[in-house]
Design a protein around this motif. Structure first.
Motif, PDB file in Angstrom:
ATOM      1  N   MET A 274       0.776  -1.038   0.021  1.00 17.25           N
ATOM      2  CA  MET A 274       0.068   0.125  -0.257  1.00 17.25           C
ATOM      3  C   MET A 274       0.717   1.034  -0.056  1.00 17.25           C
ATOM      4  O   MET A 274       0.671   2.237  -0.788  1.00 17.25           O
ATOM      5  CB  MET A 274      -0.937  -0.094   1.113  1.00 17.25           C
ATOM      6  N   GLU A 275       2.011   1.454   0.857  1.00 17.48           N
ATOM      7  CA  GLU A 275       2.707   2.458   0.755  1.00 17.48           C
ATOM      8  C   GLU A 275       3.808   2.536  -0.261  1.00 17.48           C
ATOM      9  O   GLU A 275       3.828   3.675  -0.855  1.00 17.48           O
ATOM     10  CB  GLU A 275       3.742   2.028   2.129  1.00 17.48           C
TER      11      GLU A 275
ATOM     12  N   ILE B 167       0.067   5.487   0.253  1.00 22.50           N
ATOM     13  CA  ILE B 167      -0.938   5.979   1.267  1.00 22.50           C
ATOM     14  C   ILE B 167      -0.770   4.977   2.533  1.00 22.50           C
ATOM     15  O   ILE B 167      -0.326   3.649   2.617  1.00 22.50           O
ATOM     16  CB  ILE B 167      -2.351   5.286   0.727  1.00 22.50           C
ATOM     17  N   ARG B 168      -0.703   5.738   3.767  1.00 25.10           N
ATOM     18  CA  ARG B 168      -0.394   5.054   4.848  1.00 25.10           C
ATOM     19  C   ARG B 168      -1.950   4.725   5.742  1.00 25.10           C
ATOM     20  O   ARG B 168      -2.586   5.773   5.810  1.00 25.10           O
ATOM     21  CB  ARG B 168       0.464   5.909   5.776  1.00 25.10           C
ATOM     22  N   MET B 169      -1.743   3.825   6.325  1.00 28.92           N
ATOM     23  CA  MET B 169      -2.966   3.353   7.263  1.00 28.92           C
ATOM     24  C   MET B 169      -2.447   2.739   8.500  1.00 28.92           C
ATOM     25  O   MET B 169      -1.402   2.037   8.387  1.00 28.92           O
ATOM     26  CB  MET B 169      -4.021   2.265   6.530  1.00 28.92           C
ATOM     27  N   ALA B 170      -3.250   3.188   9.684  1.00 27.89           N
ATOM     28  CA  ALA B 170      -2.897   2.406  10.758  1.00 27.89           C
ATOM     29  C   ALA B 170      -2.809   1.002  10.777  1.00 27.89           C
ATOM     30  O   ALA B 170      -3.552   0.371  10.154  1.00 27.89           O
ATOM     31  CB  ALA B 170      -3.607   2.879  12.043  1.00 27.89           C
ATOM     32  N   ALA B 171      -1.862   0.328  11.442  1.00 28.58           N
ATOM     33  CA  ALA B 171      -1.742  -1.114  11.387  1.00 28.58           C
ATOM     34  C   ALA B 171      -2.961  -1.984  11.751  1.00 28.58           C
ATOM     35  O   ALA B 171      -3.431  -2.807  11.064  1.00 28.58           O
ATOM     36  CB  ALA B 171      -0.464  -1.619  12.229  1.00 28.58           C
ATOM     37  N   TRP B 172      -3.714  -1.587  12.781  1.00 29.68           N
ATOM     38  CA  TRP B 172      -4.822  -2.049  13.340  1.00 29.68           C
ATOM     39  C   TRP B 172      -6.069  -1.831  12.357  1.00 29.68           C
ATOM     40  O   TRP B 172      -6.884  -2.968  12.049  1.00 29.68           O
ATOM     41  CB  TRP B 172      -5.242  -1.393  14.604  1.00 29.68           C
ATOM     42  N   ALA B 173      -6.224  -0.803  11.516  1.00 26.32           N
ATOM     43  CA  ALA B 173      -6.949  -0.495  10.587  1.00 26.32           C
ATOM     44  C   ALA B 173      -6.887  -1.257   9.296  1.00 26.32           C
ATOM     45  O   ALA B 173      -7.802  -2.070   8.976  1.00 26.32           O
ATOM     46  CB  ALA B 173      -7.224   0.801  10.193  1.00 26.32           C
TER      47      ALA B 173
END
Length: 446
Positions: free
Chosen positions: A341-342, A347-353
């Motif tokens: 994704m990165e 795009i960065r997303m919280a690991a839990w999400a």
């Protein structure tokens, strides 16, 4: 004189953010330490990669091969493992030479518009991988604790809390967790094989290829399945990202040493994966083939172990090993998802999400299949997950071979000609076999 800066072409764009930025170069490599201590700093990523070679799809294939043909397909397992070692070494070479993971390298090399479909395909492969992990973990919970599969599938969503806790401890804790579970898996199989008491002479001879593998259509079909499912596309992205958690320096000699140690790490770890897969095949050969049984279903194999081996705890060990494989794969799939994704679309997303989203995509089809068709169709879902992985394979393997063969991209660390030729032949074979897998699935041969 015109001082307006020249705009760089899109294919020369440079990725400025490193993969897994929160742990990038977080593990020091002491320049003044002994060679052994510097090598130990690189031990770990290879074992995270090895997890991908022990998924439930591989379990089913090894059980079918061992129960139907005894030890004959051990040679195929060995050959496929050598292929994996070569391709994973190219991942380390790309990462160390360029400072980029495979997803970033693709984004920089190809037009911007192509990043999105490549990302979508990579995400689809990771969701397919997660689907296999969901099924395997749920079966493991069912075999050990008797938890119904539909409930076990929902329980697998709780693993996000385990990952979050490990990430707060640091990357070395994640590696330690993976290696510990791999040790549990190995212990379980050592005990089961000791109980099965295989014919060691036939076992050793099984590593030597025979003409039967080619002349026997049924044996050839299973052999193709073992080779075709060898390389998981998400593993290529994963390895090229996590190897950069090491602070190995920037000079060519430092990078050469880092490449040497990283290659040793992944080679040893993949030989360990071979040991596990071979153990499955040996267990099936000694336990089922010797009794004239052909088994390909994990639940069926679990139920037959106790009466055939004469030990009540044998099926428990089988279930524990399967559960550990599922937990291990959970961690590595999450990191692979972050990397693609990165790397592809920044795009960065919280690991839990990201973990919950990926896991829900895997849980929904598994629950639907159980509710509509019953537990017996989970095996078909496993096959479908392997087909989806096959669709992504060319889009990961071909760029990897191209990039590592380019002196313009890797400079002094460009892959030697013999390695490029070997990797190209392996890539061609793997893609061909996976195309056959897709064809067989569409025509109903699977």
């Amino acid at each position: 004189m015109d001082t307006t800066p020249t705009r760089r072409p899109v294919w020369l764009r440079d990725s400025s953010t490193p993969p897994l930025a929160d742990v990038f170069r977080s593990i020091p490599v002491r320049a003044g330490g002994s060679g052994w201590r510097r090598f130990l700093a690189f031990v770990g990523p290879g074992y995270l990669v090895a997890v991908g070679y022990m998924d439930p799809g591989n379990w089913a294939t090894s059980l079918a091969g061992g129960s139907q043909f005894g030890y004959a397909l051990l040679a195929v397992a060995l050959i496929s493992n050598i292929m994996a070692i070569i391709l994973q070494s190219l991942c380390a070479r790309l990462a160390i030479a360029t400072g980029k993971d495979l997803a970033q390298a693709c984004r920089d090399a190809f037009p911007r518009w192509l990043s999105w479909p490549l990302w979508a395909l990579a995400e689809l492969a990771i969701c397919a991988t997660d689907l296999a992990e969901v099924i395997g973990t749920a079966i493991g919970l069912n075999l050990i604790f008797g938890i119904p599969l539909e409930i076990g599938i929902f329980i697998t969503a709780a693993d996000v809390f385990l990952i979050l806790w490990l990430q707060t401890k640091g990357f070395r804790w994640i590696e330690a967790f993976i290696i510990t579970l791999l040790g549990v898996i190995a212990t379980c199989f050592v005990i089961q094989i000791a109980l099965a008491d295989p014919n060691w002479g036939d076992l050793i001879r099984g590593f030597a290829p025979t003409t039967d593998i080619v002349t026997n259509p049924d044996m050839l079909y299973l052999a193709l399945g073992i080779i075709g499912a060898t390389v998981m596309p998400h593993n290529l992205y994963l390895h090229s990202g996590i190897i950069q958690t090491r602070a190995y320096g920037h000079t060519v000699p430092e990078k050469r040493e880092a490449l040497k140690f990283a290659t040793i790490d992944s080679t040893v770890a993949l030989m360990f994966a071979l040991t596990i897969n071979a153990s499955l095949l040996v267990l099936a050969a000694a336990t089922f083939h010797g009794n004239g049984m052909v088994v390909s279903d994990l639940t069926e194999a679990h139920g037959l172990l106790s009466p055939l081996l004469g030990a009540a705890f044998a099926p428990v060990l089988f279930g524990i090993a399967l559960l550990c494989c599922g937990l291990n794969s959970t961690v590595t799939a999450t990191m692979a998802g972050q990397i693609v994704m990165e790397g592809f679309i920044d795009i960065r997303m919280a690991a839990w999400a990201r973990r919950l989203v990926t896991r829900l995509v895997a849980i929904v089809p598994a629950i639907v299949v159980i509710l509509i068709y019953g537990e017996a169709q989970l095996g078909e879902l496993l096959v479908l997950s392997q087909v989806i992985l096959s669709l992504q394979l060319p889009f990961a393997v071909v760029p990897l071979v191209m990039f590592t063969a380019s002196k313009g991209k890797l400079g002094a660390l460009v892959a030697p000609l013999w390695l490029t030729v070997a990797a190209a032949l392996i890539a061609t074979l793997l893609v061909t076999l996976n195309v056959k897998l897709i064809f067989d699935f569409l025509t109903g041969a699977l």
